[in-house]
Design an enzyme around this catalytic site. Structure first.
Site, PDB file in Angstrom:
ATOM      1  N   ASN A 131      -5.224  25.632 -56.035  1.00 11.33           N
ATOM      2  CA  ASN A 131      -5.714  26.788 -55.220  1.00 11.33           C
ATOM      3  C   ASN A 131      -6.047  28.082 -55.861  1.00 11.33           C
ATOM      4  O   ASN A 131      -4.915  28.468 -56.165  1.00 11.33           O
ATOM      5  CB  ASN A 131      -5.625  25.890 -53.937  1.00 11.33           C
ATOM      6  CG  ASN A 131      -5.256  24.728 -53.679  1.00 11.33           C
ATOM      7  OD1 ASN A 131      -6.076  24.008 -54.173  1.00 11.33           O
ATOM      8  ND2 ASN A 131      -5.229  24.144 -52.353  1.00 11.33           N
ATOM      9  N   ILE A 132      -6.936  28.408 -55.253  1.00 15.43           N
ATOM     10  CA  ILE A 132      -7.570  29.683 -55.629  1.00 15.43           C
ATOM     11  C   ILE A 132      -6.053  30.752 -54.703  1.00 15.43           C
ATOM     12  O   ILE A 132      -6.298  31.603 -55.517  1.00 15.43           O
ATOM     13  CB  ILE A 132      -8.938  30.163 -55.521  1.00 15.43           C
ATOM     14  CG1 ILE A 132      -9.451  31.777 -55.713  1.00 15.43           C
ATOM     15  CG2 ILE A 132      -9.230  29.577 -53.290  1.00 15.43           C
ATOM     16  CD1 ILE A 132     -10.973  32.098 -55.133  1.00 15.43           C
ATOM     17  N   LYS A 133      -5.898  30.120 -53.026  1.00 13.18           N
ATOM     18  CA  LYS A 133      -4.656  31.019 -52.696  1.00 13.18           C
ATOM     19  C   LYS A 133      -3.835  31.043 -53.291  1.00 13.18           C
ATOM     20  O   LYS A 133      -2.896  32.247 -53.650  1.00 13.18           O
ATOM     21  CB  LYS A 133      -4.601  30.479 -51.376  1.00 13.18           C
ATOM     22  CG  LYS A 133      -3.452  29.219 -51.529  1.00 13.18           C
ATOM     23  CD  LYS A 133      -3.605  28.220 -50.110  1.00 13.18           C
ATOM     24  CE  LYS A 133      -2.921  27.355 -50.172  1.00 13.18           C
ATOM     25  NZ  LYS A 133      -3.076  25.735 -48.853  1.00 13.18           N
ATOM     26  N   GLY A 134      -3.121  30.334 -54.785  1.00 12.55           N
ATOM     27  CA  GLY A 134      -2.273  30.534 -54.857  1.00 12.55           C
ATOM     28  C   GLY A 134      -0.840  30.551 -54.705  1.00 12.55           C
ATOM     29  O   GLY A 134      -0.826  30.344 -53.554  1.00 12.55           O
TER      30      GLY A 134
END
Length: 267
Positions: A131-134
């Site tokens: 996910n982009i949130k990482g």
């Protein structure tokens, strides 16, 4: 422990003083809390190699179980020459460096398909990487311009994951496993590796990258995986590995990872 030249060649646990071998362990016994359970706990500790163990904490868990924390000294010593670990053999790259390397090597996006397989419903690990949130202040693989990420989520069957990987033209399959009862994580990965070998027979098999807190990175070949990541893995570590593995393979370098069951063909 040091030899005369000052080189560390063996170690013991450290508690109160150097080389005293003191350790603390916790465990549960299927016995009601009481003197019998405490005596059994001390016997367990002695059989584990603890000298003069002390019960420093004990409490009942319901009516049929007891929990213990035991403190004592062990005689075990580890020779450092006998310790074998998987070291990172590639540099950590920035997102920009990953993007540039992928496009230079492939001329297209690198396709990653990820999931939690079997009955595993714990998506925290796979989401932390994809996910982009990482995770730990780092953006996940969805952030990279050169990567196309397909996150299938949790409780995905092996057949569905392999089928989706084939349809998406995956370069890499990422799997996270947190459910480990009765070694389910090991059986699931072996099944997935075998299914990938069958489905991609005669073709380039996607890299199989596995992660989870109970995996031993040294077991990759045994499980049919290309790489195993343990606890604390961050997205940049995975992205850098994918660049290393795929660009090494396509350039024909000798250090390119070789699949344990099916030889890859050059692309």
């Amino acid at each position: 422990m040091n030899d005369p030249a000052g080189t560390r060649f063996a170690v013991r646990p450290y508690g109160d003083t150097t080389d005293d071998g003191m350790v603390q362990v916790s465990f549960t016994l299927p016995l009601p809390h009481g003197s019998l359970a405490e005596g059994a706990a001390l016997q367990v500790a002695r059989q584990m190699g603890m000298d003069r163990p002390l019960i420093v904490h004990a409490r009942p868990i319901g009516t049929e179980f007891s929990f213990f924390v035991v403190y004592g000294s062990v005689v075990h010593r580890v020779e450092l020459d006998s310790v074998h670990v998987v070291e990172r053999e590639y540099p950590l790259l920035s997102a920009q460096e990953v993007d540039e390397a992928v496009h230079a090597a492939l001329g297209r996006d690198l396709v990653v398909v990820g999931a939690c397989i079997g009955t595993d419903a714990h998506t925290v690990g796979i989401d932390a990487i994809l996910n982009i949130k990482g995770f730990a202040g780092q953006k996940g693989l969805e952030y990279y311009h050169s990567l196309r990420v397909v996150n299938l989520g949790a409780q995905v069957s092996v057949a569905d994951l392999v089928g989706r990987a084939e349809r998406e033209g995956a370069d890499a399959v990422l799997v996270s496993q947190a459910v480990t009862q009765r070694d389910a994580h090991l059986a699931n990965v072996r099944e997935l590796s075998a299914e990938l070998d069958v489905t991609f027979a005669g073709r380039t098999r996607p890299l199989l990258v596995v992660g989870g807190p109970r995996f031993d990175p040294a077991m990759a070949a045994e499980l049919g995986a290309d790489r195993i990541f343990g606890r604390g893995t961050t997205p940049d570590d995975v992205a850098s590995y994918l660049v290393h593995a795929l660009t090494a393979e396509r350039s024909g370098r000798a250090d390119a990872p070789q699949p344990p069951a099916a030889q890859r063909s050059a692309v």
